[in-house]
Design an enzyme around this catalytic site. Sequence first.
Site, mmCIF file in Angstrom:
data_model
loop_
_atom_site.group_PDB
_atom_site.id
_atom_site.type_symbol
_atom_site.label_atom_id
_atom_site.label_comp_id
_atom_site.label_asym_id
_atom_site.label_seq_id
_atom_site.Cartn_x
_atom_site.Cartn_y
_atom_site.Cartn_z
ATOM 1 N N ARG A 63 0.751 -1.025 -0.287
ATOM 2 C CA ARG A 63 -0.002 0.087 -0.315
ATOM 3 C C ARG A 63 1.162 1.114 -0.219
ATOM 4 O O ARG A 63 0.288 2.746 -0.779
ATOM 5 C CB ARG A 63 -1.036 0.125 1.503
ATOM 6 N N HIS A 67 0.778 4.207 -2.045
ATOM 7 C CA HIS A 67 0.210 5.812 -1.911
ATOM 8 C C HIS A 67 1.474 6.466 -2.215
ATOM 9 O O HIS A 67 1.776 8.093 -2.670
ATOM 10 C CB HIS A 67 0.278 5.536 -0.336
ATOM 11 N N ASN A 95 -3.452 8.642 5.319
ATOM 12 C CA ASN A 95 -2.065 7.345 5.268
ATOM 13 C C ASN A 95 -1.976 7.599 6.877
ATOM 14 O O ASN A 95 -0.954 6.586 7.250
ATOM 15 C CB ASN A 95 -0.526 8.523 4.663
ATOM 16 N N HIS A 194 -5.762 -5.491 -2.430
ATOM 17 C CA HIS A 194 -7.220 -6.066 -1.280
ATOM 18 C C HIS A 194 -6.617 -7.074 -1.184
ATOM 19 O O HIS A 194 -8.222 -7.503 -0.324
ATOM 20 C CB HIS A 194 -8.306 -5.204 -1.430
HETATM 21 C C1 HEM Z 1 -9.207 1.027 -5.845
HETATM 22 C C2 HEM Z 1 -8.776 2.443 -4.755
HETATM 23 C C3 HEM Z 1 -8.437 1.899 -4.061
HETATM 24 C C4 HEM Z 1 -9.444 2.441 -2.967
HETATM 25 C C5 HEM Z 1 -10.351 2.850 -2.328
HETATM 26 C C6 HEM Z 1 -8.372 1.990 -1.293
HETATM 27 C C7 HEM Z 1 -9.112 2.491 0.027
HETATM 28 C C8 HEM Z 1 -7.688 1.430 0.799
HETATM 29 C C9 HEM Z 1 -8.400 1.733 2.540
HETATM 30 C C10 HEM Z 1 -9.549 2.236 2.626
HETATM 31 C C11 HEM Z 1 -7.862 1.201 2.726
HETATM 32 C C12 HEM Z 1 -7.416 0.751 4.371
HETATM 33 C C13 HEM Z 1 -6.701 1.547 4.973
HETATM 34 C C14 HEM Z 1 -6.850 1.244 7.077
HETATM 35 O O1 HEM Z 1 -8.183 1.405 7.008
HETATM 36 O O2 HEM Z 1 -6.491 0.647 7.473
HETATM 37 C C15 HEM Z 1 -7.039 0.197 2.340
HETATM 38 C C16 HEM Z 1 -6.069 -1.155 1.711
HETATM 39 C C17 HEM Z 1 -4.850 -1.259 1.480
HETATM 40 N N1 HEM Z 1 -4.612 -0.674 0.790
HETATM 41 FE FE1 HEM Z 1 -5.616 -0.263 -0.560
HETATM 42 N N2 HEM Z 1 -7.376 1.281 -1.777
HETATM 43 C C18 HEM Z 1 -7.203 1.390 -2.916
HETATM 44 C C19 HEM Z 1 -6.623 1.154 -3.967
HETATM 45 C C20 HEM Z 1 -5.048 0.065 -3.660
HETATM 46 C C21 HEM Z 1 -4.303 -0.419 -4.347
HETATM 47 C C22 HEM Z 1 -4.081 -0.359 -5.959
HETATM 48 C C23 HEM Z 1 -3.326 -1.099 -4.002
HETATM 49 C C24 HEM Z 1 -2.009 -1.705 -4.060
HETATM 50 C C25 HEM Z 1 -1.847 -2.185 -5.127
HETATM 51 C C26 HEM Z 1 -4.101 -1.099 -2.979
HETATM 52 C C27 HEM Z 1 -3.517 -1.992 -1.552
HETATM 53 C C28 HEM Z 1 -3.683 -2.213 -0.472
HETATM 54 C C29 HEM Z 1 -3.572 -2.780 1.013
HETATM 55 C C30 HEM Z 1 -2.463 -3.720 0.868
HETATM 56 C C31 HEM Z 1 -4.498 -2.158 2.133
HETATM 57 C C32 HEM Z 1 -4.448 -2.833 3.353
HETATM 58 C C33 HEM Z 1 -2.767 -1.909 4.366
HETATM 59 C C34 HEM Z 1 -2.363 -3.104 5.267
HETATM 60 O O3 HEM Z 1 -3.024 -3.645 6.144
HETATM 61 O O4 HEM Z 1 -1.928 -2.410 6.412
HETATM 62 N N3 HEM Z 1 -5.183 -0.588 -2.815
HETATM 63 N N4 HEM Z 1 -6.621 0.787 1.516
#
Ligand code: HEM
Length: 327
Positions: A63, A67, A95, A194
């Site tokens: 992530r 970002h 973030n 995700h």
């Molecule tokens: C499509 C639009 C996307 C939205 C709206 C989005 C939104 C989010 C949100 C709200 C979280 C949770 C953060 C939290 O509350 O802890 C999250 C987690 C995450 N996102 Fe996305 N995301 C998007 C695309 C992506 C992309 C393109 C990737 C990587 C290729 C990605 C990888 C991740 C990962 C791995 C997590 C888990 C992070 C952790 O466990 O620390 N996301 N995302």
Amino acid sequence: MSPNKSSCPSVVLVVIILSCQSVYSQLQVGFYSRSCSLAEFIVEDEVRKGFIRDTGVAAGLVRMHFHDCFVRGCDASVLIDSTASNTAERDAPPNNPSLRGFEVIDSAKARLEALCQGVVSCADILAFAARDSIEMTGGLGYDVPAGRRDGRISLASEANTNLPGPTLNVNQLTQFFANKGFTQEEMVTLSGGHTIGRSHCTSFSSRLYNFNATLNQDPSLDPIYAAQLKLQCPQGNTNPNLVVQMNPSSPTITDTGYYIDILAKRGLFESDQTLLSNAATANQVNQNARNPILWRSKFAAAMVKMGQLGVLTGSAGEIRGNCRVIN
Ligand code: HEM
Ligand SMILES: *[C@@H]1O[C@H](CO)[C@@H](O)[C@H](O)[C@H]1NC(C)=O
């Protein structure tokens, strides 16, 4: 098939060379093979150590790379600390407090500075670390074209406007990714990020308790899953540290469980479940769910492409000595 300089014809016309460079990134696989040959090995070693302490750092680093790249290009701007006069990206709401894994980058950087001072950029360290994280969680590894340099600017306001939020619908997501040069299919492919990790309750609790004026609960959410989420995220609980796993069917493996969950109405965010609301993206979700091998390679290719967004190369930017502060 990573686009790089060698794809350009070796014609000595300045016009052609310039136009090639604007289309194709100048990054190269094996960029540090002579200048710091252990660079990728050391990053992988630090990611592995971090992963053994806490497997969640893998999700954090994937992530973090996303970002970084979506805000001012992959220039490690996400790693810069805020100062008295500047609130940096990492302290913007998308973030902070959710982004994690910074300590892995810091320890890799410390070792690399000891070994080859001023050579390996923080932006490349992050790109390598994201690839290693995907591999360590069972995804397909890929060669990372490198040679990124580090930026000197990091603004919280830019993180707020360039990163998609979890309540976006499919048209808004498509637009966000189109702004960065991605097709709608690539957007669906990258959303598969995700497949691992966690989310804070605050990112989706409106789907459980105050969805809209007529419905408390989002009807696109499986009621059994919603009930589980309500237990994990009680209404009115103000603890900002409450988290749940994403991709409940296989939360620690980079696989196509994300798409399988969406088909079962178990996408955690509105921005996940909305992929079923459009014929083209729903078709992609179906294909990815059914064809894990294909998705793995599409995801790897999309990560390589994402890793080239707005990169600084040549003599632009700098090689930071400490990823948290500009030189
Ligand atoms: C499509 C639009 C996307 C939205 C709206 C989005 C939104 C989010 C949100 C709200 C979280 C949770 C953060 C939290 O509350 O802890 C999250 C987690 C995450 N996102 Fe996305 N995301 C998007 C695309 C992506 C992309 C393109 C990737 C990587 C290729 C990605 C990888 C991740 C990962 C791995 C997590 C888990 C992070 C952790 O466990 O620390 N996301 N995302
Ligand atoms: C609430 O959401 C449902 C399902 O998406 C929709 O049918 C309804 O029109 C919405 N109500 C309002 C007031 O927006």
